[in-house]
Design an enzyme around this catalytic site. Structure first.
Site, PDB file in Angstrom:
ATOM      1  N   SER A   1      44.873  30.925  47.058  1.00  0.00           N
ATOM      2  CA  SER A   1      46.295  30.725  45.077  1.00  0.00           C
ATOM      3  C   SER A   1      46.336  29.049  45.587  1.00  0.00           C
ATOM      4  O   SER A   1      46.410  28.214  46.749  1.00  0.00           O
ATOM      5  CB  SER A   1      46.994  31.770  45.059  1.00  0.00           C
TER       6      SER A   1
ATOM      7  N   ARG B   1      37.878  30.994  44.162  1.00  0.00           N
ATOM      8  CA  ARG B   1      38.238  31.817  43.278  1.00  0.00           C
ATOM      9  C   ARG B   1      38.726  31.838  42.236  1.00  0.00           C
ATOM     10  O   ARG B   1      38.677  30.751  41.225  1.00  0.00           O
ATOM     11  CB  ARG B   1      39.696  32.081  43.829  1.00  0.00           C
TER      12      ARG B   1
ATOM     13  N   THR C   1      51.524  34.864  40.042  1.00  0.00           N
ATOM     14  CA  THR C   1      51.836  35.980  41.147  1.00  0.00           C
ATOM     15  C   THR C   1      53.089  36.823  40.475  1.00  0.00           C
ATOM     16  O   THR C   1      52.467  37.776  41.264  1.00  0.00           O
ATOM     17  CB  THR C   1      52.157  35.219  42.362  1.00  0.00           C
TER      18      THR C   1
ATOM     19  N   CYS D   1      28.216  27.854  41.820  1.00  0.00           N
ATOM     20  CA  CYS D   1      28.858  28.445  42.953  1.00  0.00           C
ATOM     21  C   CYS D   1      29.093  27.401  43.228  1.00  0.00           C
ATOM     22  O   CYS D   1      28.735  26.414  43.803  1.00  0.00           O
ATOM     23  CB  CYS D   1      27.164  29.141  43.245  1.00  0.00           C
TER      24      CYS D   1
ATOM     25  N   CYS E   1      28.405  34.062  50.597  1.00  0.00           N
ATOM     26  CA  CYS E   1      29.497  33.912  48.893  1.00  0.00           C
ATOM     27  C   CYS E   1      31.397  34.465  49.480  1.00  0.00           C
ATOM     28  O   CYS E   1      31.311  34.795  50.359  1.00  0.00           O
ATOM     29  CB  CYS E   1      28.444  35.288  48.372  1.00  0.00           C
TER      30      CYS E   1
ATOM     31  N   CYS F   1      34.068  34.575  44.554  1.00  0.00           N
ATOM     32  CA  CYS F   1      35.146  34.146  43.651  1.00  0.00           C
ATOM     33  C   CYS F   1      34.812  35.084  42.674  1.00  0.00           C
ATOM     34  O   CYS F   1      35.361  34.240  41.513  1.00  0.00           O
ATOM     35  CB  CYS F   1      35.418  32.541  43.169  1.00  0.00           C
TER      36      CYS F   1
ATOM     37  N   CYS G   1      30.022  33.439  39.129  1.00  0.00           N
ATOM     38  CA  CYS G   1      28.743  33.430  38.773  1.00  0.00           C
ATOM     39  C   CYS G   1      28.816  34.691  37.593  1.00  0.00           C
ATOM     40  O   CYS G   1      27.589  34.726  37.240  1.00  0.00           O
ATOM     41  CB  CYS G   1      27.128  33.792  39.373  1.00  0.00           C
TER      42      CYS G   1
END
Length: 622
Positions: free
Chosen positions: A120, A369, A405, A566, A591, A594, A597
């Site tokens: 984050s 992310r 958050t 991606c 990968c 995130c 895709c």
């Protein structure tokens, strides 16, 4: 591990075997997997070999395999060790300890360590943390950087237009803290364990289990020891079942189990489709003379056009060394299939206002992310028999604040407080085997979370106008700053992000500058800094419903957008070995989890599922 007194000896052997099969991500393994990916052998008949697409009961290689799973019982099972899941676990055990009641709370997390998959910005409002632990400072919570200065800008290619942050506007951060969220999550995990929560990192929840009456029974962790071609290895072991009175799903943005629950219980019947963004982030060590601890910088504008939603952040941390966290967010409702969020991020760093901070510094971490941007209009039904949704799984992010958050933590607290009296009641009369807790939804609607999201509900969709970014900023200034979101209407989003791409023939290709290796970088060297690694000999967890669609539709119509959206180089279109046409190559080792895709694929043909537990990025305080 699971307490020995709670399960059978066979289950103990199963868990021990699972633990030995988990791989500890390491840089050397990552480098070899990334560099090896362009030298793959001839393609197999299938791109997708995962059992969710090709059932094992129809595969002769699985005949005679032992498929029994061992089960364990808890009062509450929590999926996901992020801010929401850990806050819920902590609050449940606080209540149980206060009232001297036995309550078994189990939390499973797919990352090998708590916080290793957390990424984050992050500038955090501390109010939910204060509610959970009023003495958080004395306990040593890693909030070291109170915000001391806010800077907001509109960028043109070469210049900066400063924008004043008036009191009450979403970007005002007085009283907030700049944090490395992975460190905060790891600390929350330590507090949870001290209270008696059973935490099992490295165990990915792969399946939702149901009672005969249709209510949720619990979850099953994923099987291990399956070869890349989908066949069982000698080390194959079934996952464990965890049953509970209530299962809480806090998987984070676009959770793969939550997707199943939306369909199973029709949870999105009365809300709009969720809309998302992708956030890319780097950590830098900069020249100490340029370091301004406590300073937050945000920008909109260049390099994006006015019709592409997005912006940037650059935060100066105060953790004993001159660290800055910087990132770029791109709304996934963009239209141009040639757009690359990663390369837009790299280009943004060359703006004079940003480059002046980074010059002479060193990049030390990278990650990405997806994040929820739908807000109030996209909140699904949150409860169903046997379970409920918390945190970023349903989506409680305050988009103009770029903060979720505190709302995620608050949702976990509210869920725990609604669950506790039900799961500890001695003579509870329930219509279903799995408990239904509608009180959680009621509590949330009466909380600060609901009020906050309602007030900003129109800001994100207001950007869909002829003037784009600038029209949205005018709307925010008039209707939010003056009316505080009390306008008597609610704007709508434009629909699924996957439906927004235009055909490539209708769009102009984007020419991106080559990275200079000092401020901007290539994709593979970036992924290497994420610590990402997966067991190579397992079915790709990026599954395709139909292996033909990527070439026949995505490449033919949209020029293969997955190779650009991606942020980890997972998808590549490469020539067929026969020289006749192209094929899609999936580099699943790269990968970073995130989920972009799964969200942006214009054919909705990609379904992200969990890999073997412990695989994925290895973020250190991202």
């Amino acid at each position: 591990m699971f307490p020995a007194s709670r399960y059978t000896c066979k289950a103990h052997r199963c868990i021990r075997t699972l633990a030995t099969l988990q791989k500890d991500p390491s840089a050397p393994q990552l480098y070899s997997s990334i560099h090896r990916r362009t030298c793959s052998s001839a393609p197999t008949t299938r791109i997708t070999t995962h059992y969710t697409i090709h059932p094992r009961d129809k595969d002769a290689r699985w005949e005679g395999m032992e498929m029994e799973r061992f089960a364990d019982e808890a009062d509450v099972v929590i999926v996901g060790g992020g801010p929401a899941g850990l806050s819920a676990a902590i609050r449940l055990k606080q209540l149980a300890n206060e009232q001297e009641k036995e309550l078994r709370v189990c939390l499973v997390e797919k990352a090998p360590q708590i916080g290793a998959h957390t990424l984050s910005g992050a500038c955090v409002e501390p109010r939910a943390l204060i509610e959970l632990f009023p003495d958080w400072k004395e306990r040593g919570a890693p909030l070291h950087t109170p915000v001391t200065e806010d800077v907001f800008s509109i960028f043109t290619e070469k210049h900066r237009i400063p924008v004043p942050i008036l009191p009450g506007l979403p970007m005002q951060n007085h009283g907030n803290y700049i944090v490395r969220l992975g460190n905060l999550v790891r600390w929350l995990g330590e507090q949870a364990e001290e209270l008696g929560v059973e935490i099992y990192p490295g165990y990915a929840a792969a399946e939702v289990l149901f009672h005969e009456d249709g209510s949720v029974k619990g979850i099953a962790t994923n099987d291990v020891g399956i070869a890349k071609d989908g066949s069982p290895k000698d080390t194959f072991e079934r996952g464990m079942e965890l049953h509970a009175k209530v299962t809480m799903f806090g998987e984070g943005c676009h959770g793969h189990l939550a997707k199943q629950l939306y369909k199973q219980f029709n949870l999105r019947e009365n809300c709009e489709p969720q809309t998302y963004a992708i956030g890319l982030k780097e950590l830098w060590m900069i020249d100490e003379k340029k370091w301004k601890p406590g300073r937050t910088e945000h920008s909109v504008g260049w390099p994006l056009d006015r019709h592409t939603y997005g912006g940037s952040f650059l935060y100066h941390l105060n953790e004993g060394e001159p660290l800055v966290a910087l990132g770029f967010v791109v709304g996934l409702d963009y239209f141009n299939p040639y757009l690359s969020p990663f390369r837009e991020f790299q280009r943004w760093k060359h703006h004079p206002f940003v480059a002046s901070t980074l010059e002479g510094g060193q990049r030390i971490a990278y990650g990405a992310r997806a994040l929820n941007e739908g807000g109030f209009q996209c909140i699904p039904k949150l409860t169903f028999p046997g379970g409920l949704l918390i945190g970023c799984s349903p989506g409680f992010m305050n988009v103009p604040k770029i903060k979720g958050t505190h709302t995620a933590m608050k949702s976990g607290i509210l869920a725990a407080e609604a669950i506790f009296p039900k799961v500890t009641a001695e003579n509870l009369d329930s219509e279903t085997a799995g408990l239904h807790i509608p009180e959680y939804s009621d509590n949330l609607k009466n909380s600060s979370v609901w009020k906050e999201l309602y007030a900003v509900r129109n800001i994100r969709p207001s950007f869909h106008n002829y003037f784009g970014l600038y029209g949205g900023m005018v709307y925010t200034g008039i209707f939010y700053w003056i009316l505080r979101g009390k306008e008597p209407w609610t704007l709508k989003h434009i629909g699924l992000d996957a439906n927004q791409l235009k055909p490539a023939k209708d769009c102009k290709p984007i020419e991106y500058p080559k990275p200079d290796g000092k401020i901007s970088f290539d994709l593979l060297s970036s992924v290497a800094l994420s610590g990402t690694n997966h067991e190579g000999d397992q079915p790709p967890h990026l599954t395709l419903k139909d292996d033909r669609i990527p070439v026949e539709r995505n490449l033919a119509i949209y020029d293969g957008p997955e190779q650009r959206f991606c942020p980890a180089g997972v998808y590549e279109y490469v020539p067929m070995e026969t020289g006749d046409g192209m094929r899609l190559q999936i580099n699943a080792q790269n990968c970073v989890h995130c989920k972009t895709c799964d969200i942006k694929d214009p054919s909705q043909n990609i379904n992200w599922v969990v890999p073997e537990g412990g695989g994925g990025p290895a973020y250190n305080g991202m």
